[in-house]
Scaffold this motif. Structure first.
Motif, PDB file in Angstrom:
ATOM      1  N   PHE A 169      -7.697 -13.533 -18.075  1.00 23.93           N
ATOM      2  CA  PHE A 169      -8.118 -12.374 -18.859  1.00 23.93           C
ATOM      3  C   PHE A 169      -9.440 -12.440 -19.252  1.00 23.93           C
ATOM      4  O   PHE A 169     -10.254 -11.663 -19.351  1.00 23.93           O
ATOM      5  N   PRO A 170      -9.743 -13.774 -19.829  1.00 23.34           N
ATOM      6  CA  PRO A 170     -11.050 -13.940 -20.422  1.00 23.34           C
ATOM      7  C   PRO A 170     -12.216 -13.567 -19.416  1.00 23.34           C
ATOM      8  O   PRO A 170     -13.213 -13.058 -19.863  1.00 23.34           O
ATOM      9  N   PRO A 171     -12.206 -14.166 -17.837  1.00 25.40           N
ATOM     10  CA  PRO A 171     -13.315 -14.203 -17.367  1.00 25.40           C
ATOM     11  C   PRO A 171     -13.127 -12.590 -16.676  1.00 25.40           C
ATOM     12  O   PRO A 171     -14.404 -12.114 -16.174  1.00 25.40           O
ATOM     13  N   CYS A 172     -12.120 -12.026 -16.890  1.00 29.90           N
ATOM     14  CA  CYS A 172     -12.147 -10.517 -16.413  1.00 29.90           C
ATOM     15  C   CYS A 172     -11.190  -9.695 -17.088  1.00 29.90           C
ATOM     16  O   CYS A 172     -10.051  -9.402 -16.693  1.00 29.90           O
ATOM     17  N   PRO A 173     -11.769  -9.277 -18.227  1.00 27.24           N
ATOM     18  CA  PRO A 173     -11.227  -8.197 -19.068  1.00 27.24           C
ATOM     19  C   PRO A 173     -10.329  -7.054 -18.413  1.00 27.24           C
ATOM     20  O   PRO A 173      -9.150  -6.495 -18.883  1.00 27.24           O
ATOM     21  N   PRO A 174     -10.541  -6.671 -17.189  1.00 27.73           N
ATOM     22  CA  PRO A 174      -9.940  -5.441 -16.584  1.00 27.73           C
ATOM     23  C   PRO A 174      -8.347  -5.948 -16.195  1.00 27.73           C
ATOM     24  O   PRO A 174      -7.562  -5.258 -15.537  1.00 27.73           O
ATOM     25  N   ILE A 177      -4.172  -4.424 -13.465  1.00 27.81           N
ATOM     26  CA  ILE A 177      -5.589  -4.512 -13.077  1.00 27.81           C
ATOM     27  C   ILE A 177      -6.110  -3.269 -13.091  1.00 27.81           C
ATOM     28  O   ILE A 177      -5.660  -2.176 -12.392  1.00 27.81           O
ATOM     29  N   ARG A 178      -7.324  -3.130 -13.577  1.00 26.68           N
ATOM     30  CA  ARG A 178      -8.226  -1.995 -13.428  1.00 26.68           C
ATOM     31  C   ARG A 178      -9.128  -2.120 -12.348  1.00 26.68           C
ATOM     32  O   ARG A 178     -10.266  -2.581 -12.572  1.00 26.68           O
ATOM     33  N   GLU A 203      -6.290  -8.818  -6.437  1.00 25.71           N
ATOM     34  CA  GLU A 203      -5.037  -8.588  -6.245  1.00 25.71           C
ATOM     35  C   GLU A 203      -4.112  -9.867  -6.821  1.00 25.71           C
ATOM     36  O   GLU A 203      -4.815 -11.117  -6.517  1.00 25.71           O
ATOM     37  N   VAL A 204      -2.940  -9.639  -7.270  1.00 29.75           N
ATOM     38  CA  VAL A 204      -2.220 -10.965  -7.894  1.00 29.75           C
ATOM     39  C   VAL A 204      -0.993 -11.006  -6.939  1.00 29.75           C
ATOM     40  O   VAL A 204      -0.326 -10.037  -6.942  1.00 29.75           O
ATOM     41  N   ASP A 205      -0.588 -11.992  -6.615  1.00 30.61           N
ATOM     42  CA  ASP A 205       0.578 -12.378  -5.906  1.00 30.61           C
ATOM     43  C   ASP A 205       1.661 -12.823  -7.004  1.00 30.61           C
ATOM     44  O   ASP A 205       1.828 -13.652  -7.684  1.00 30.61           O
ATOM     45  N   GLU A 206       2.292 -11.640  -7.087  1.00 30.56           N
ATOM     46  CA  GLU A 206       3.443 -11.605  -8.356  1.00 30.56           C
ATOM     47  C   GLU A 206       4.553 -12.851  -8.413  1.00 30.56           C
ATOM     48  O   GLU A 206       5.029 -13.023  -9.278  1.00 30.56           O
ATOM     49  N   GLY A 212     -17.407  -4.356 -11.500  1.00 35.43           N
ATOM     50  CA  GLY A 212     -18.782  -4.294 -12.213  1.00 35.43           C
ATOM     51  C   GLY A 212     -18.517  -5.220 -13.585  1.00 35.43           C
ATOM     52  O   GLY A 212     -19.640  -5.416 -14.320  1.00 35.43           O
ATOM     53  N   VAL A 213     -17.453  -5.754 -13.701  1.00 29.87           N
ATOM     54  CA  VAL A 213     -17.209  -6.863 -14.914  1.00 29.87           C
ATOM     55  C   VAL A 213     -16.916  -8.209 -14.461  1.00 29.87           C
ATOM     56  O   VAL A 213     -17.606  -9.101 -15.106  1.00 29.87           O
TER      57      VAL A 213
END
Length: 358
Positions: A243-248, A195-196, A230-233, A202-203
């Motif tokens: 990824f598509p709705p959130c390229p970062p 994650i960026r 954040e992601v629960d791995e 902003g995106v």
């Protein structure tokens, strides 16, 4: 000044097909008596009243430019009485009312680069995904995999040498919309997204990204005072849907994007019941531009199926008859307990879904 007339939209579904049908097809709708295949790629249907029609099937790309469409329509006008239709496997079919028209039509299609085949016991199509062009999920290319694979399997499209028809699909992600084919090539990501955090606010519309995750592994968070995600791995299945709705949320990289092969899927209930695919190989290199490891493995599976299956056995039916241990023995693929999923774990994993609850 007269009032401007606007065209009214028709919201009644797909157009009526009958006005566009070949006249013989419309005339004999529901009245066809029998059919045969004079050669690969050609179907011959005979109606109860004796009317006959020949259908010539050719492979095409799934998305076509207007120049290609005009070329195909010009062939239809000159060689095929002006009627075409597309199959669900992205093939185009031309209809003619006499046997004498078949050979000139086939010759013209092959001259223009459209292979004639896909009927009977062959590989049924030459294209089976367009990746970025028709789906917003893929975080990596799948169209290239399809092109390189089907270049290798061209002869199996234009010949009928398989025990039964073989349907191949390639899926751009592990959601696997092309599933239930005899063989499915599946792009898989093996790491959760990177994650960026400086770009997310902003995106991305964070609620949309949270809702998008099929296993509820994403939640809002604050990093350095900035709203992010954040992601629960432990839950993440690395599907790439975020990824598509959130390229970062970058998930694709050469090292951690792999390919997997699943086999034995079947939609129809002809001769045997529909079946799920099962994983037979994973971790294959994402190796453009020709993906040689994937092509070699699919060709090996098809060769063993061709040599060992009985006539008219679909690939999954063949494996069920000989047993999965024998399949792995014949193909030389390594067998582990992870390859054949009994779905006993699905109850736990599906319960993570935002859509499914048991």
């Amino acid at each position: 000044m007269s009032e401007q007339q606007f065209r009214q939209a028709i919201e009644s579904g797909v157009p009526d097909a009958f006005p566009y049908m070949h006249p013989l097809m419309a005339k004999n709708y529901g009245q066809w008596d029998w059919h045969d295949r004079p050669r690969p790629g050609v179907l011959h249907h005979v109606a109860k009243n004796g009317d006959e029609i020949w259908t010539v099937r050719a492979g095409t790309q799934r998305q076509m430019d207007t120049g290609t469409i005009r070329k195909l329509c010009a062939i239809a006008d000159e060689y095929a009485e002006g009627h075409v239709r597309f199959t669900i496997r992205s093939n185009i079919e031309f209809m003619v009312s006499s046997a004498a028209q078949v050979d000139p039509l086939v010759a013209k299609l092959e001259q223009e680069g459209f292979p004639v085949g896909g009927t009977g016991n062959s590989v049924s199509m030459i294209s089976h995904t367009q990746g970025f062009l028709h789906c917003d999920i893929p975080a990596t290319d799948a169209s290239g995999v399809v092109k390189s694979l089907m270049d290798e399997l061209y002869d199996e499209f234009v010949n009928e040498r398989m025990p039964n028809r073989v349907r191949i699909s390639t899926s751009c992600c592990q959601i696997n919309c092309g599933g239930q084919a005899d063989i499915s090539v599946n792009v898989q990501h093996t790491k959760p997204p990177k994650i960026r955090h400086d770009l997310v606010a902003g995106v991305c519309e964070r609620p949309a990204v949270v809702a998008r995750c099929p296993v509820a592994a994403i939640r809002p968070a604050l990093v350095n005072g900035q709203p992010t995600l954040e992601v629960d791995e432990r839950k993440c299945i690395c599907c790439g849907a975020c990824f598509p709705p959130c390229p970062p949320m970058q998930i694709n990289d050469p090292e951690h994007s792999k390919l997997a092969i699943w086999i034995g899927g079947k939609n129809s209930n002809a001769r045997s019941r529909p079946s799920f695919q099962k994983l037979v190989a994973a971790g294959l290199p994402n190796n453009p531009p020709r993906w040689p490891e994937v092509s070699a493995l699919v060709k090996k599976i098809l060769r063993v199926y061709q040599e060992d299956a009985r006539d008219w056995e679909r690939l999954g039916e063949w494996v069920e008859r000989i047993g999965w241990p024998r399949f792995f023995e014949l193909t030389g693929l390594p067998f582990t307990r992870f390859h054949v999923d009994t779905w006993t774990g699905a109850r736990y994993t599906f319960n993570h879904s935002t859509h499914i609850r048991f």
